[in-house]
Write a protein that holds these residues in place. Structure first.
Motif, PDB file in Angstrom:
ATOM      1  N   UNK A  93       0.983  -1.182   0.140  1.00 30.71           N
ATOM      2  CA  UNK A  93       0.095  -0.003   0.088  1.00 30.71           C
ATOM      3  C   UNK A  93       0.879   1.155   0.116  1.00 30.71           C
ATOM      4  N   UNK A  94       0.402   2.263  -0.359  1.00 29.45           N
ATOM      5  CA  UNK A  94       1.088   3.486  -0.202  1.00 29.45           C
ATOM      6  C   UNK A  94       1.410   4.096   1.033  1.00 29.45           C
ATOM      7  N   UNK A  95       2.768   4.413   1.277  1.00 27.36           N
ATOM      8  CA  UNK A  95       3.234   5.399   2.357  1.00 27.36           C
ATOM      9  C   UNK A  95       2.919   4.968   3.783  1.00 27.36           C
ATOM     10  N   UNK A  96       2.374   3.792   4.085  1.00 30.81           N
ATOM     11  CA  UNK A  96       2.135   3.171   5.522  1.00 30.81           C
ATOM     12  C   UNK A  96       2.469   1.756   5.649  1.00 30.81           C
ATOM     13  N   UNK A  97       2.646   1.557   6.981  1.00 29.67           N
ATOM     14  CA  UNK A  97       2.700   0.178   7.301  1.00 29.67           C
ATOM     15  C   UNK A  97       1.499  -0.001   8.499  1.00 29.67           C
TER      16      UNK A  97
END
Length: 126
Positions: A93-97
């Protein structure tokens, strides 16, 4: 712990075959799955992970012969379940954990924590 040479050889050949379908791979080692997933993060590419874990330590345990594979393709392969298992644990996914709906961090914060931790503790490790 006894290593069956034939099963290990089959495992390695299967990983090699599967890796040709992957955009990224990472061998899980010291500090377990959590560390490995964190190391695979990029500033703009994160992950949403869902994994069965009865306790938080599960994410940090070292398990022999665990490999993370990232692919847009299905990674099915004809193997015996007694040899080893392939489990889908998440997606990029974009930009996150995000982990198990409990952890939700920006990649920037995870990567900064890793870099700052090494800077802060490097002298103690030497």
């Amino acid at each position: 712990f006894t290593l069956d040479n034939q099963k290990f050889l089959k495992f390695m050949k299967s990983v090699l075959q599967l890796s040709s379908k992957c955009s990224s791979t990472y061998v899980v080692g010291k500090f377990g799955l959590a560390y490995s997933i964190g190391r695979m993060l990029k500033e703009n590419i994160g992950a949403e992970i869902s994994i069965e874990a009865s306790r938080s330590e599960t994410f940090f345990e070292e398990v022999f012969y665990r490999v993370l594979l990232v692919s847009k393709q299905d990674l099915s392969i004809d193997i015996s379940p007694t040899d080893f298992k392939i489990k889908k644990i998440g997606k990029t996914i974009p930009d996150r954990l995000k982990v198990n709906g409990v952890i939700d961090l920006s990649n920037h914060d995870v990567l900064k924590s890793y870099r700052d931790g090494w800077r802060k503790h490097f002298e103690e490790l030497a």
